[in-house]
Motif scaffolding. Structure first.
Motif, PDB file in Angstrom:
ATOM      1  N   THR A 127      -3.854   8.167   2.047  1.00  0.00           N
ATOM      2  CA  THR A 127      -2.585   7.874   2.732  1.00  0.00           C
ATOM      3  C   THR A 127      -1.565   8.968   2.431  1.00  0.00           C
ATOM      4  O   THR A 127      -0.903   9.490   3.336  1.00  0.00           O
ATOM      5  N   VAL A 137       0.139  11.262   5.412  1.00  0.00           N
ATOM      6  CA  VAL A 137       1.549  11.200   5.830  1.00  0.00           C
ATOM      7  C   VAL A 137       2.257  12.522   5.579  1.00  0.00           C
ATOM      8  O   VAL A 137       3.106  12.939   6.362  1.00  0.00           O
ATOM      9  N   ALA A 159       2.781   4.192   5.140  1.00  0.00           N
ATOM     10  CA  ALA A 159       1.875   4.146   6.293  1.00  0.00           C
ATOM     11  C   ALA A 159       2.655   3.780   7.556  1.00  0.00           C
ATOM     12  O   ALA A 159       3.706   3.139   7.486  1.00  0.00           O
ATOM     13  N   ASP A 160       2.122   4.192   8.711  1.00  0.00           N
ATOM     14  CA  ASP A 160       2.839   3.965   9.973  1.00  0.00           C
ATOM     15  C   ASP A 160       2.562   2.594  10.568  1.00  0.00           C
ATOM     16  O   ASP A 160       3.425   1.986  11.190  1.00  0.00           O
ATOM     17  N   THR A 184       1.196   2.532  -0.584  1.00  0.00           N
ATOM     18  CA  THR A 184       0.560   2.757   0.726  1.00  0.00           C
ATOM     19  C   THR A 184       1.420   2.148   1.832  1.00  0.00           C
ATOM     20  O   THR A 184       1.685   2.778   2.864  1.00  0.00           O
ATOM     21  N   ASP A 185       1.878   0.918   1.616  1.00  0.00           N
ATOM     22  CA  ASP A 185       2.639   0.234   2.670  1.00  0.00           C
ATOM     23  C   ASP A 185       4.005   0.868   2.919  1.00  0.00           C
ATOM     24  O   ASP A 185       4.543   0.785   4.016  1.00  0.00           O
ATOM     25  N   HIS A 195      -2.899   1.064   7.868  1.00  0.00           N
ATOM     26  CA  HIS A 195      -3.414   0.396   6.668  1.00  0.00           C
ATOM     27  C   HIS A 195      -3.857  -1.027   7.019  1.00  0.00           C
ATOM     28  O   HIS A 195      -3.058  -1.840   7.481  1.00  0.00           O
ATOM     29  N   VAL A 226      -0.871   7.056   9.660  1.00  0.00           N
ATOM     30  CA  VAL A 226      -1.817   6.301   8.829  1.00  0.00           C
ATOM     31  C   VAL A 226      -1.716   4.824   9.194  1.00  0.00           C
ATOM     32  O   VAL A 226      -0.603   4.277   9.298  1.00  0.00           O
TER      33      VAL A 226
END
Ligand code: UD1
Length: 390
Positions: free
Chosen positions: A115, A119, A152-153, A148-149, A127, A125
């Motif tokens: 990730t 980015v 991520a997109d 990650t959250d 998830h 990305v």
């Protein structure tokens, strides 16, 4: 926008797997991407975080996963080394393959590492299994999930509580899509193929009749660092399991981390004897077969809390918290922590009365991967449309 073939200016989706719990999530997604109309090109990238036959190859075979297009072969290491190696080796893969998107699942070190690389290079990305929170920052997986959250997109969630967690962390709802639980896609697709417990035990050189004991049997797995890395924690847990084995036989599939620590601390005697069957890490179809026929499951795994809920098998989770609260609220899961009394009371109650029956949560219906493929395709195509306008 409906198109007959995948737009030429959209590169492949890089689908990342690293460790055992990723494989059952990615298998249905790969099939759904290929089966989407138009077919969505993808490449399977294995970071090599898990690499041996028990932890890797057998699961690939069971889940009918294709051979990875690229294996980064990072292997074991400290968290820093493992994460850094994945990042270093993944970056050139992006340069060469020019992906339209990176798709990561779960919460392992490979999830976060890929990730971050994606980015920072401006690649969207997505998830899968976003928003789950144990609220325990001592868990390496919690750190991987939170970070990650944040970056991520697209965040695909498996239960509704995940959206509240994400909103609480300041994530925009526009990035979140509730799609259901992709693990359950794999479970449903493979249920008929699950192996028979007696055959599994026979093949491992044990008396298969343990699986037919009148009290039934319990499946045990244990691998969280917080449970197995210190002798002061592992010893009492194994002592409690030994007591539980007086009530019904245990089939204990040993993770390499746990096996190593049992040897290191000299605790082998606690898991020896006729009522505890020690197995190596099991294949997917074996574990599915063992869980499906078990009286109960004792575990600290994340995924098995969900699988037992889907199977309607009572689960006692040897953790103080769970990032999957729906398995407790609606499913068959009960948190018993490491408390001897709570574990033994839970076992006794299930042996006596059958335990929680539970129900199957919303959208754990076997079609999550299709929802992901269709949403992702729409999002990517709309994005190039937007790009063309500006
Ligand atoms: C990892 C994940 C965890 C997941 C678990 C499932 C992280 C932070 N943790 O933990 O979320 O629940 O996988 O298994 O990513 N080893 C082998 N063979 C292998 C792989 C590992 O023997 O194929 C050994 C390693 O050398 C190491 C131990 O197992 O000693 C742990 O492996 P590692 O990948 O570091 O983490 P897990 O504890 O498996």
């Amino acid at each position: 926008m409906i198109c007959k073939s995948w737009p030429e200016n959209l590169g492949p989706i890089l689908c990342i797997v690293g460790a055992r719990p990723n494989f059952m999530k990615m298998a249905p997604i790969l099939r759904a991407l290929a089966g989407h109309s138009p077919a969505i090109p993808s490449l399977l990238i294995h970071t090599g975080q898990h690499y041996d036959r028990d932890m890797n190859d057998r699961l690939f075979e069971d889940l009918r996963l294709p051979r990875p297009d690229i294996n980064l072969e990072v292997g074991s290491g400290t968290h820093a080394v493992q994460t850094a190696e994945v990042m270093k080796r993944f970056e050139p893969v992006i340069d060469e393959s020019r992906p339209s998107c990176i798709l990561v699942v779960g919460d392992v070190n490979s999830t976060l590492a890929c990730t971050l690389v994606g980015v920072k290079k401006g690649i969207p990305v997505a998830h899968v299994e976003a928003g789950l929170r144990s609220f325990d920052r001592g868990m390496p997986e919690e750190i991987n999930r939170v970070l990650t959250d944040q970056v991520a997109d697209l965040l695909y969630t498996s239960e509704r509580s995940a959206l509240d967690n994400l909103l609480h962390e300041g994530v925009s709802q526009a990035r979140v899509e509730f799609v259901g639980n992709v693990m359950i896609d794999s479970l449903m697709a493979n249920r008929e193929l699950a192996r028979r417990p007696a055959d599994i035990l026979d093949a491992a050189g044990f008396d298969g009749s343990v699986a037919a004991s009148p009290a039934g049997y319990a499946v045990v797995t244990l691998h969280r660092p917080s449970n197995v890395d210190q002798e002061e924690t592992l010893r009492p847990l194994l002592e409690t399991l030994r007591e539980a084995s007086e009530r019904l036989p245990l089939i204990f599939a040993l993770h390499p981390r746990t096996r190593g620590n049992i040897e290191r601390f000299g605790l082998g005697d606690l898991v020896a004897g006729k009522r505890i069957v020690l197995l190596p890490p099991q294949g997917y179809l074996e574990m599915l077969g063992l869980m499906s026929s078990a009286r109960l499951v004792l575990t600290d795994s994340g995924g098995m809390q969900e699988e037992t809920t889907a199977l309607g098998i009572p689960c006692l989770t040897m953790r103080e918290n769970t990032e999957r609260p729906i398995t407790v609220e609606q499913g068959t899961n009960t948190l018993v922590g490491r408390d001897r009394r709570a574990i033994l009371a839970g076992v006794t109650e299930i042996v006596a009365s059958g335990g929680k029956r539970g129900r199957i949560p919303e959208l754990w219906d076997g079609h999550t991967a299709e929802r992901i493929a269709s949403h992702l395709a729409g999002w990517l195509i709309a994005r190039i449309g937007e790009g063309a306008k500006t």
